[in-house]
Design a protein around this motif. Structure first.
Motif, PDB file in Angstrom:
ATOM      1  N   PHE A   1       2.758  10.407   2.767  1.00 18.68           N
ATOM      2  CA  PHE A   1       2.068  11.697   2.815  1.00 18.68           C
ATOM      3  C   PHE A   1       2.027  12.337   1.420  1.00 18.68           C
ATOM      4  CE2 PHE A   1       2.583  12.895   7.613  1.00 18.68           C
ATOM      5  CZ  PHE A   1       1.939  11.727   7.955  1.00 18.68           C
ATOM      6  N   THR A   2       3.106  12.176   0.657  1.00 12.33           N
ATOM      7  CA  THR A   2       3.133  12.780  -0.676  1.00 12.33           C
ATOM      8  C   THR A   2       2.057  12.162  -1.565  1.00 12.33           C
ATOM      9  OG1 THR A   2       5.512  13.143  -0.481  1.00 12.33           O
ATOM     10  CG2 THR A   2       4.598  13.188  -2.702  1.00 12.33           C
ATOM     11  N   THR A   3       1.989  10.823  -1.564  1.00 10.67           N
ATOM     12  CA  THR A   3       1.032  10.175  -2.476  1.00 10.67           C
ATOM     13  C   THR A   3      -0.400  10.356  -1.964  1.00 10.67           C
ATOM     14  OG1 THR A   3       1.435   8.025  -1.404  1.00 10.67           O
ATOM     15  CG2 THR A   3       2.729   8.516  -3.376  1.00 10.67           C
ATOM     16  N   ASN A   4      -0.592  10.378  -0.638  1.00 12.50           N
ATOM     17  CA  ASN A   4      -1.934  10.682  -0.121  1.00 12.50           C
ATOM     18  C   ASN A   4      -2.356  12.087  -0.547  1.00 12.50           C
ATOM     19  OD1 ASN A   4      -2.092   8.222   1.137  1.00 12.50           O
ATOM     20  ND2 ASN A   4      -2.449   9.027   3.190  1.00 12.50           N
ATOM     21  N   ALA A   5      -1.445  13.061  -0.408  1.00  9.62           N
ATOM     22  CA  ALA A   5      -1.787  14.449  -0.768  1.00  9.62           C
ATOM     23  C   ALA A   5      -2.095  14.549  -2.259  1.00  9.62           C
ATOM     24  CB  ALA A   5      -0.640  15.387  -0.392  1.00  9.62           C
ATOM     25  N   LEU A   6      -1.327  13.818  -3.072  1.00  8.31           N
ATOM     26  CA  LEU A   6      -1.591  13.858  -4.520  1.00  8.31           C
ATOM     27  C   LEU A   6      -2.997  13.329  -4.822  1.00  8.31           C
ATOM     28  CD1 LEU A   6       1.871  12.679  -5.936  1.00  8.31           C
ATOM     29  CD2 LEU A   6       0.726  14.847  -6.465  1.00  8.31           C
ATOM     30  N   GLU A   7      -3.476  12.420  -3.968  1.00  5.72           N
ATOM     31  CA  GLU A   7      -4.821  11.853  -4.168  1.00  5.72           C
ATOM     32  C   GLU A   7      -5.877  12.568  -3.312  1.00  5.72           C
ATOM     33  OE1 GLU A   7      -3.843   7.724  -3.190  1.00  5.72           O
ATOM     34  OE2 GLU A   7      -3.661   7.242  -5.323  1.00  5.72           O
ATOM     35  N   ASP A   8      -5.491  13.716  -2.716  1.00  2.00           N
ATOM     36  CA  ASP A   8      -6.379  14.491  -1.834  1.00  2.00           C
ATOM     37  C   ASP A   8      -6.938  13.673  -0.678  1.00  2.00           C
ATOM     38  OD1 ASP A   8      -6.151  16.989  -3.259  1.00  2.00           O
ATOM     39  OD2 ASP A   8      -7.290  16.016  -4.871  1.00  2.00           O
TER      40      ASP A   8
ATOM     41  N   GLU B   1       4.710  20.512   6.138  1.00  2.00           N
ATOM     42  CA  GLU B   1       4.588  21.814   5.457  1.00  2.00           C
ATOM     43  C   GLU B   1       5.341  21.809   4.127  1.00  2.00           C
ATOM     44  OE1 GLU B   1       2.837  24.488   6.112  1.00  2.00           O
ATOM     45  OE2 GLU B   1       2.210  24.190   8.199  1.00  2.00           O
ATOM     46  N   VAL B   2       6.536  21.224   4.122  1.00  2.00           N
ATOM     47  CA  VAL B   2       7.317  21.182   2.877  1.00  2.00           C
ATOM     48  C   VAL B   2       6.549  20.377   1.818  1.00  2.00           C
ATOM     49  CG1 VAL B   2       9.462  20.404   1.788  1.00  2.00           C
ATOM     50  CG2 VAL B   2       9.534  21.405   4.075  1.00  2.00           C
ATOM     51  N   ILE B   3       5.978  19.254   2.221  1.00  2.00           N
ATOM     52  CA  ILE B   3       5.233  18.426   1.261  1.00  2.00           C
ATOM     53  C   ILE B   3       4.042  19.211   0.689  1.00  2.00           C
ATOM     54  CG2 ILE B   3       3.790  16.349   0.998  1.00  2.00           C
ATOM     55  CD1 ILE B   3       5.591  14.982   3.103  1.00  2.00           C
ATOM     56  N   LEU B   4       3.269  19.845   1.590  1.00  2.00           N
ATOM     57  CA  LEU B   4       2.057  20.551   1.131  1.00  2.00           C
ATOM     58  C   LEU B   4       2.415  21.746   0.249  1.00  2.00           C
ATOM     59  CD1 LEU B   4      -0.107  20.388   4.388  1.00  2.00           C
ATOM     60  CD2 LEU B   4      -0.344  18.997   2.325  1.00  2.00           C
TER      61      LEU B   4
ATOM     62  N   LYS C   1      -0.950  21.921  -1.894  1.00  2.00           N
ATOM     63  CA  LYS C   1      -2.146  21.303  -1.293  1.00  2.00           C
ATOM     64  C   LYS C   1      -2.478  21.969   0.046  1.00  2.00           C
ATOM     65  CE  LYS C   1      -2.898  18.027  -4.355  1.00  2.00           C
ATOM     66  NZ  LYS C   1      -4.171  17.810  -5.059  1.00  2.00           N
ATOM     67  N   PRO C   2      -3.763  21.920   0.473  1.00  2.00           N
ATOM     68  CA  PRO C   2      -4.171  22.653   1.682  1.00  2.00           C
ATOM     69  C   PRO C   2      -3.769  21.951   2.987  1.00  2.00           C
ATOM     70  CG  PRO C   2      -6.047  21.497   0.741  1.00  2.00           C
ATOM     71  CD  PRO C   2      -4.898  21.289  -0.212  1.00  2.00           C
ATOM     72  N   ARG C   3      -3.609  22.752   4.039  1.00  2.00           N
ATOM     73  CA  ARG C   3      -3.245  22.212   5.358  1.00  2.00           C
ATOM     74  C   ARG C   3      -4.382  21.380   5.955  1.00  2.00           C
ATOM     75  NH1 ARG C   3      -1.658  26.736   9.153  1.00  2.00           N
ATOM     76  NH2 ARG C   3       0.096  25.535   9.945  1.00  2.00           N
TER      77      ARG C   3
ATOM     78  N   TYR D   1       8.180  11.683  -6.667  1.00  2.00           N
ATOM     79  CA  TYR D   1       6.905  10.937  -6.665  1.00  2.00           C
ATOM     80  C   TYR D   1       5.894  11.567  -7.617  1.00  2.00           C
ATOM     81  CZ  TYR D   1       9.088   8.203  -3.103  1.00  2.00           C
ATOM     82  OH  TYR D   1       9.975   7.382  -2.465  1.00  2.00           O
ATOM     83  N   VAL D   2       5.965  12.900  -7.738  1.00  2.00           N
ATOM     84  CA  VAL D   2       5.086  13.571  -8.708  1.00  2.00           C
ATOM     85  C   VAL D   2       5.413  13.076 -10.122  1.00  2.00           C
ATOM     86  CG1 VAL D   2       4.527  15.808  -9.786  1.00  2.00           C
ATOM     87  CG2 VAL D   2       4.772  15.648  -7.298  1.00  2.00           C
ATOM     88  N   ASP D   3       6.705  12.939 -10.415  1.00  2.00           N
ATOM     89  CA  ASP D   3       7.148  12.569 -11.768  1.00  2.00           C
ATOM     90  C   ASP D   3       7.069  11.069 -12.049  1.00  2.00           C
ATOM     91  OD1 ASP D   3       7.738  15.195 -12.229  1.00  2.00           O
ATOM     92  OD2 ASP D   3       9.887  15.011 -11.809  1.00  2.00           O
ATOM     93  N   ASN D   4       6.889  10.249 -11.022  1.00  2.00           N
ATOM     94  CA  ASN D   4       6.994   8.792 -11.237  1.00  2.00           C
ATOM     95  C   ASN D   4       5.804   7.985 -10.707  1.00  2.00           C
ATOM     96  OD1 ASN D   4       9.877   8.252 -12.433  1.00  2.00           O
ATOM     97  ND2 ASN D   4      10.125   9.851 -10.875  1.00  2.00           N
ATOM     98  N   PRO D   5       4.596   8.366 -11.122  1.00  2.00           N
ATOM     99  CA  PRO D   5       3.448   7.576 -10.650  1.00  2.00           C
ATOM    100  C   PRO D   5       3.492   6.123 -11.131  1.00  2.00           C
ATOM    101  CG  PRO D   5       2.764   9.185 -12.311  1.00  2.00           C
ATOM    102  CD  PRO D   5       4.188   9.498 -11.955  1.00  2.00           C
ATOM    103  N   TRP D   6       4.189   5.851 -12.262  1.00  2.00           N
ATOM    104  CA  TRP D   6       4.327   4.466 -12.733  1.00  2.00           C
ATOM    105  C   TRP D   6       4.901   3.576 -11.646  1.00  2.00           C
ATOM    106  CZ3 TRP D   6       8.914   1.723 -12.570  1.00  2.00           C
ATOM    107  CH2 TRP D   6      10.074   2.464 -12.347  1.00  2.00           C
TER     108      TRP D   6
END
Ligand code: NAD
Ligand code: TYD
Length: 346
Positions: A195-202, A255-258, A263-265, A310-315
């Motif tokens: 969910f985190t990486t999907n949200a980062l990619e919208d 909710e915590v991830i968003l 990012k929007p609900r 995950y935000v800090d480590n896209p590598w």
């Protein structure tokens, strides 16, 4: 110098355990033994690769000859078994490897521990073996096991084999049953990194069913500390539940991830449920607390901390997301009907 064999140490929790143990105990040597399935990733061990107290051997826990050779070669005294097939959705599509690795592989390790007279076999188990827990109740270590997925049935079998080896042969076995872990290096198939990486990619977050299922999300290093404590202070033949003791709904996890990502609900898509989806896991953790362990993070804190990693480590995660994982994603999510979005239902 004492040598610990960490089976499955190239996976998520195993790798965190390797980092933790090398940092904490200057007198320990750690040998990782791992088959490097789709879930094993040497990037998880990059930070310890050049440590002289670390070694890596590629191998299958089902291969008795190789396990025995590694134990003899390195003078291993303790085995901590993280090696397993671990994802419930994969166990629904292809259960075969779950039976092979989680049941037969654990049996092979127990045989080696018995025949070579090792000091300890620690089995890393899961709260999923207790099955779906009704509201108001918390599982205790001596409760009956009622696993409901091929994954949890195979893990329950491994626990029972380990306890049988303690009773029958006096093999010094301990077991921890952990709740859902979150933190660095977790494969993207699991819900929080997905969910985190999907949200980062919208991209949409596919929430199964109504999202009201409850899980006890625990910071992975809290789990590592508990395993360490049981290794050193636990009693052979005993099982210890490990979790925060505070489960939350999946929608609260979302909710915590968003919120953490801003990012929007509307990214939330309710999709067809997982077959046999357990509604609630919840454990009583008083036994491990009495041994001297306490979790540092609540589920919400642990999830937010994991999201920031995950935000800090896209590598770390981008190559996984762009590889074979795309076919897996299509297979598990491609056919799932979208039942609504968070905006539609709230
Ligand atoms: P993971 O899927 O990230 O890693 C599993 C590792 O085992 C991989 O490195 C893989 O290559 C290796 N492996 C698989 N089959 C093998 C075999 N036959 N021989 C040798 N190595 C093999 O798993 P994880 O999430 O780190 O889980 C580790 C352990 O903790 C598992 O036993 C799991 O059941 C248990 N557990 C996990 C959680 C969780 O939330 N992830 C919670 C409680 C318990
Ligand atoms: P998961 O990380 O697969 O762990 P487990 O099933 O072993 O508890 O899933 C955690 C929760 O999140 C579980 O209730 C299933 C749910 N989930 C979704 O809603 N959507 C998803 O895409 C995934 C992978 C899980």
């Amino acid at each position: 110098m004492r040598t610990i064999l960490v089976t499955g140490g190239a996976g998520f929790i195993g790798a965190n355990f390797v980092h933790y143990m090398l940092r904490k105990y200057p007198e320990y040597r750690i040998v990782v033994y791992d088959k490097l399935t789709y879930a094993g990733n040497l990037d998880n061990l990059r930070a310890v690769w050049d440590n002289p107290r670390f070694a890596f051997v590629k191998g299958d826990i089902c291969d008795r000859q190789q396990v025995e050779a590694v134990v003899r070669e390195y003078g291993v005294k303790i085995i901590v078994n993280f090696a397993a097939e671990t994802h419930v959705d994969r166990s629904i599509i292809e259960p075969d490897a779950f039976i092979q690795t989680n049941v037969y592989g654990t049996y092979v390790l127990l045989e080696v521990v018995k025949d070579l007279g090792l000091e300890r076999f620690h089995q890393v188990g899961t709260d999923e073996v207790y099955g779906d827990i009704p509201p108001g109740y918390r599982s205790r270590e001596d409760d009956p096991l009622r696993p409901r997925s091929p994954y949890s049935a195979a893990k329950a079998s491994a626990d029972l084999l380990a306890l049988a080896y303690y009773t029958t042969y006096g093999v010094p076995v301990t077991i921890t049953r952990g709740s859902n872990n979150v933190g660095p290096y977790q494969h993207l198939e699991k819900v929080v990194p997905l969910f985190t990486t999907n949200a980062l990619e919208d991209k949409p977050l596919p929430v199964y069913g109504d999202g009201r299922q409850m899980r006890d999300y625990m910071w992975v290093e809290d789990h590592c500390e508990a395993i360490d404590l049981v290794l050193h202070r636990g009693t052979p033949g005993e099982v210890y539940n490990v979790g925060t003791g505070q489960e939350i709904e999946n929608l609260a996890m979302v909710e915590v991830i968003l919120e953490t990502l801003g990012k929007p609900r509307s990214l939330v898509h309710f999709v067809e449920d997982r077959p046999g989806h357990d509604r609630r896991y919840a454990m009583d953790i008083s036994k491990i607390r009495a041994l001297g362990w306490t979790p540092r993070y609540t589920p919400r804190e642990a999830i937010a901390k994991a999201v920031r990693w995950y935000v800090d480590n896209p590598w770390w995660w981008r190559p996984i997301k762009e590889g074979e994982f795309r076919q897996y994603y299509e297979r598990v999510y491609g056919h799932r009907k979208v039942l609504g979005t968070l905006r539609d239902t709230s």
